[in-house]
Design an enzyme around this catalytic site. Structure first.
Site, PDB file in Angstrom:
ATOM      1  N   SER A   1      -5.295  -9.964 -12.341  1.00 29.50           N
ATOM      2  CA  SER A   1      -4.917  -9.148 -13.493  1.00 29.50           C
ATOM      3  C   SER A   1      -5.609  -9.689 -14.732  1.00 29.50           C
ATOM      4  CB  SER A   1      -3.391  -9.207 -13.698  1.00 29.50           C
ATOM      5  OG  SER A   1      -3.016  -8.674 -14.950  1.00 29.50           O
TER       6      SER A   1
ATOM      7  N   ARG B   1       2.085   2.722  -2.720  1.00 31.38           N
ATOM      8  CA  ARG B   1       1.922   3.492  -3.955  1.00 31.38           C
ATOM      9  C   ARG B   1       0.810   2.882  -4.801  1.00 31.38           C
ATOM     10  NH1 ARG B   1       7.108   1.591  -7.698  1.00 31.38           N
ATOM     11  NH2 ARG B   1       6.787  -0.660  -7.439  1.00 31.38           N
TER      12      ARG B   1
ATOM     13  N   ALA C   1       0.452 -17.152 -14.730  1.00 27.54           N
ATOM     14  CA  ALA C   1       0.217 -18.346 -13.909  1.00 27.54           C
ATOM     15  C   ALA C   1      -0.094 -17.961 -12.471  1.00 27.54           C
ATOM     16  CB  ALA C   1       1.441 -19.258 -13.958  1.00 27.54           C
ATOM     17  N   SER C   2       0.645 -17.008 -11.935  1.00 28.67           N
ATOM     18  CA  SER C   2       0.417 -16.602 -10.541  1.00 28.67           C
ATOM     19  C   SER C   2      -0.942 -15.948 -10.370  1.00 28.67           C
ATOM     20  CB  SER C   2       1.530 -15.653 -10.080  1.00 28.67           C
ATOM     21  OG  SER C   2       1.445 -14.387 -10.702  1.00 28.67           O
TER      22      SER C   2
ATOM     23  N   ASN D   1      -2.868  -6.936  -2.320  1.00 34.22           N
ATOM     24  CA  ASN D   1      -2.464  -6.137  -3.470  1.00 34.22           C
ATOM     25  C   ASN D   1      -0.993  -6.292  -3.831  1.00 34.22           C
ATOM     26  OD1 ASN D   1      -2.755  -3.710  -5.380  1.00 34.22           O
ATOM     27  ND2 ASN D   1      -1.204  -2.994  -3.947  1.00 34.22           N
TER      28      ASN D   1
ATOM     29  N   TYR E   1       3.855 -14.584 -14.550  1.00 36.00           N
ATOM     30  CA  TYR E   1       2.894 -13.645 -13.961  1.00 36.00           C
ATOM     31  C   TYR E   1       1.458 -14.118 -14.196  1.00 36.00           C
ATOM     32  CZ  TYR E   1       0.789  -9.096 -12.834  1.00 36.00           C
ATOM     33  OH  TYR E   1       0.050  -8.081 -12.278  1.00 36.00           O
TER      34      TYR E   1
ATOM     35  N   SER F   1       0.801  -1.230   0.000  1.00 35.10           N
ATOM     36  CA  SER F   1       0.000   0.000   0.000  1.00 35.10           C
ATOM     37  C   SER F   1       0.832   1.277   0.000  1.00 35.10           C
ATOM     38  CB  SER F   1      -0.962  -0.005   1.199  1.00 35.10           C
ATOM     39  OG  SER F   1      -0.333  -0.444   2.383  1.00 35.10           O
TER      40      SER F   1
END
Length: 242
Positions: free
Chosen positions: A140, A12, A155-156, A87, A153, A10
């Site tokens: 995402s 930015r 896959a995650s 996040n 990325y 958290s």
């Protein structure tokens, strides 16, 4: 309200805007970072100026023992969280044939295993609190559609979606909702070099999103109006497809 929300990453961007957005809507905030504590001090003051409480935790979400130690200590000293926003995350892009083992491991260990490392210590206290709650994980568009150069990325982030859908079923009877927010291309230091023509081609709304627009979706999922929404993925991407 006296409801406290932990927001990882958290300092930015989306995490910062989410912290401020939720604070303006009556939540106390536990800010988190891995390194940028100085930035969090300013955000903490902004939240306190709004009239809400804020405190800071610093740890690496890929380190399971550290997560457990710090989160358990914080809960023991300050009480159970009402909600969590997952996040924090990283990307290390590379075409798959050229991808280094460390690029795969670092992204999976931070983004996906970090989901487990953070939620495992806080989940049972939320259940035992018997007051419901909210969990929102940041995935995402890459986790929904895949993207070239982002096998690790994608896959995650796809793994997070699966985990959220399963966990939402487990926690529903406890009145704890579990959802994902899936941003597209959002204004940040990482995206400022993307050419205008690429944005216009990829995104039907022909602009990048803002961190505040993503934070607004998170805020909605924390509202009473969203109490019947769980196990879902809310995309904030301007109609984008890859």
């Amino acid at each position: 309200m006296n409801k406290t929300v932990l927001i990882t990453g958290s300092s930015r961007g989306i995490g910062k805007e989410t912290a401020l957005y939720l604070a303006k809507n009556g939540f106390d905030i536990v800010l988190h970072c891995n390194r940028n504590v100085e930035k969090l001090n300013g955000i903490k003051k902004e939240i306190e100026d709004i009239g809400q409480k804020a405190r800071i935790l610093q740890f690496d979400i890929s380190n399971r023992e550290t997560c457990k130690e710090i989160l358990n200590k914080d809960i023991q000293e300050n009480g159970t969280y009402y909600g969590v926003v997952l996040n924090a995350g990283i990307n290390k892009d590379n075409p798959f044939p050229a991808m280094e083992d460390s690029e795969w491991d670092d992204v999976i260990n931070t983004n996906l295993t970090g989901f487990y490392n953070v939620l495992k210590p806080v989940c049972m206290p939320m259940i035992q609190n018997r007051k419901g709650g909210r969990i929102v994980a940041m995935t995402s568009i890459s986790g929904l559609t895949g993207n070239r150069g982002q096998v690790n990325y994608s896959a995650s982030k796809a793994g997070i979606i699966g985990a959220v859908k399963a966990l939402s079923r487990e926690l529903a009877k406890r009145k704890i909702t579990v959802n994902c927010v899936a941003p597209g291309i959002i204004e940040s230091d990482m995206t400022k070099e993307i050419p205008e023509e690429v944005v216009s081609t990829l995104i039907p709304l022909k602009r990048m999103g803002t961190p505040r627009e993503v934070a607004s979706a998170v805020n909605y999922l924390f509202s009473e109006d969203a109490s019947y929404i769980t196990g879902q993925v809310i995309s904030v991407n301007g109609g984008m497809y890859l």
